[in-house]
Design an enzyme around this catalytic site. Structure first.
Site, short mmCIF file in Angstrom:
data_model
loop_
_atom_site.label_atom_id
_atom_site.label_comp_id
_atom_site.label_asym_id
_atom_site.label_seq_id
_atom_site.Cartn_x
_atom_site.Cartn_y
_atom_site.Cartn_z
N PRO A 98 12.60 -5.22 -1.88
CA PRO A 98 13.09 -6.60 -1.91
C PRO A 98 12.25 -7.46 -2.87
CG PRO A 98 12.27 -6.03 0.29
CD PRO A 98 12.14 -4.80 -0.56
N GLY A 102 6.13 -9.56 -1.41
CA GLY A 102 4.77 -9.05 -1.23
C GLY A 102 4.66 -7.54 -1.40
N LEU A 103 5.75 -6.89 -1.82
CA LEU A 103 5.72 -5.43 -1.95
C LEU A 103 5.60 -4.97 -3.40
CD1 LEU A 103 8.39 -4.37 0.73
CD2 LEU A 103 5.91 -4.42 0.96
N GLY A 104 5.36 -5.91 -4.30
CA GLY A 104 5.13 -5.53 -5.70
C GLY A 104 6.39 -5.23 -6.48
N SER A 105 7.50 -5.88 -6.11
CA SER A 105 8.78 -5.55 -6.76
C SER A 105 8.73 -5.75 -8.27
CB SER A 105 9.91 -6.41 -6.17
OG SER A 105 9.57 -7.77 -6.28
N ALA A 107 6.21 -5.69 -10.46
CA ALA A 107 5.41 -4.68 -11.15
C ALA A 107 6.12 -3.33 -11.12
CB ALA A 107 4.03 -4.56 -10.51
N ALA A 108 6.77 -3.01 -9.99
CA ALA A 108 7.44 -1.70 -9.88
C ALA A 108 8.66 -1.63 -10.79
CB ALA A 108 7.82 -1.44 -8.42
N ASP A 149 -1.92 -5.36 -8.02
CA ASP A 149 -0.55 -4.88 -7.78
C ASP A 149 -0.14 -3.84 -8.83
OD1 ASP A 149 -0.61 -6.76 -5.82
OD2 ASP A 149 1.17 -7.86 -6.46
C1 MEV Z 1 -0.36 -10.28 -4.37
O1 MEV Z 1 0.18 -9.02 -4.02
C2 MEV Z 1 -1.86 -10.27 -4.21
C3 MEV Z 1 -2.55 -11.60 -4.54
O2 MEV Z 1 -3.92 -11.41 -4.24
C4 MEV Z 1 -2.36 -12.00 -5.99
C5 MEV Z 1 -3.14 -11.13 -6.95
O3 MEV Z 1 -4.01 -10.38 -6.56
O4 MEV Z 1 -2.83 -11.23 -8.15
C6 MEV Z 1 -2.04 -12.72 -3.64
#
Ligand code: MEV
Length: 310
Positions: A98, A102-105, A107-108, A149
């Site tokens: 999604p 917060g799951l790195g979409s 970058a992936a 990430d």
């Molecule tokens: C995001 O997945 C992690 C954060 O620490 C941002 C970052 O490290 O660039 C919130």
């Protein structure tokens, strides 16, 4: 001929936000949730657009004109860093990850596409080069990314990470069984990172102290992972969550899921990633996994995914 490139999702076990300020953090890939890009350089109906299908999203990204959003800009940036002329390329990205959760979409998606384009051109690219390219595109999404990430996604292994240092792979002495609970609320990391920056500027001493404590927890947790002390590891996760609350990056939905997981017997729970929405994680045992998963769904999680770090 169509060729494919893929990349995994990620979760942050410890240290998000503090990692932006140079503190250590720990992240692991989630290899069962992936982005997959297909590229065809010999397709008869050439296109300068690329279709992205992610969870709940089906949209076109233009490769040759300006489209303002972060996803389009980062995909164009990746293609231009490759020094590749995209006209005539037929490409699509399918992702189970999604967006803005917060799951790195981001970058992936980019890593998968760069892998596919490289393969389609019969070229080799080292992980180091791919990581540098994906980091550049992350800057469009986040402004000041720490680099954790892109690094965990490109190398696809559990890592101890410090900004500006080489990654250090870590091995878990005991399997870490984790449940990932999704609030279903998308929340751009860029905004929570910028808010923490403002908070830091307004209250430097207090926030410095919170960031230091998060860094110490991450440092201590590395040793706990490597020695297999799951009880203390779980406590550290919950302590890390409380410190993230002090940074104002949690939310009612995240807190509700964290509390539900703990009440159902999780060893520890915390938000993971940028926060405000997106996902939380809970450390569980085989005996509590079912009850914690049910409790997360009852508390409003739109999906619960299990992953085990070995
Ligand atoms: C995001 O997945 C992690 C954060 O620490 C941002 C970052 O490290 O660039 C919130």
């Amino acid at each position: 001929m169509k060729v494919f490139g893929t990349a995994a999702a990620k979760i942050i076990l410890f240290g998000e936000h503090a990692v932006v300020y140079g503190h250590p953090a720990i992240a692991v890939p989630v290899s069962t949730i992936r982005a997959a890009a297909s590229v065809d350089l010999s397709h008869p109906s050439h296109s300068t657009r690329l279709q992205v299908f992610a969870q709940d999203v089906d949209r076109w990204v233009s490769l040759d004109e300006s489209q303002e959003d972060g996803l389009s800009a980062s995909i164009r940036r990746a293609i231009s860093l490759l020094g590749f002329e995209p006209s005539g390329m037929a490409a699509a990205i399918h992702s189970d990850i999604p967006l803005a959760s917060g799951l790195g979409s981001g970058a992936a998606l980019t890593a998968a596409l760069v892998r596919a384009v490289t393969l389609a051109n019969s070229q080799y690219m080292s992980n180091e080069t791919l990581n540098a390219i994906v980091y550049e595109t992350e800057r469009i999404h986040h402004g000041t990314p720490s680099g954790i990430d892109n690094t965990v996604i490109v190398y696809e292994k559990p890592i101890y990470f410090r900004r500006g240092h080489d990654l250090e792979p870590i091995r878990s002495a005991a399997p870490l069984m984790l449940l990932i609970g999704d609030t279903g609320i998308s929340a751009p990391t860029k905004e929570s990172v910028a808010d923490v920056r403002r908070l830091y500027e307004d209250h430097p001493l207090e926030i410095e102290s919170v960031l230091n404590q998060i860094g110490q927890i991450a440092e201590m947790s590395r040793a706990l992972i490597e020695s297999g002390d799951l009880l203390q590891l779980g406590r550290n996760m919950t302590d890390n969550h409380h410190l993230l609350q002090e940074l104002t990056v949690s939310s009612h939905s995240l807190d509700r899921l964290v509390n539900a997981a703990l009440a159902a017997g999780a060893l520890g729970a915390k938000l993971s990633g940028g926060g405000r929405g997106g996902n939380m994680i809970a450390l569980v045992e085989p005996t509590t996994k079912r009850a914690v998963s049910d409790s997360l769904l009852d508390a409003g999680a739109v999906r619960v995914i299990q992953t085990t770090v070995t």
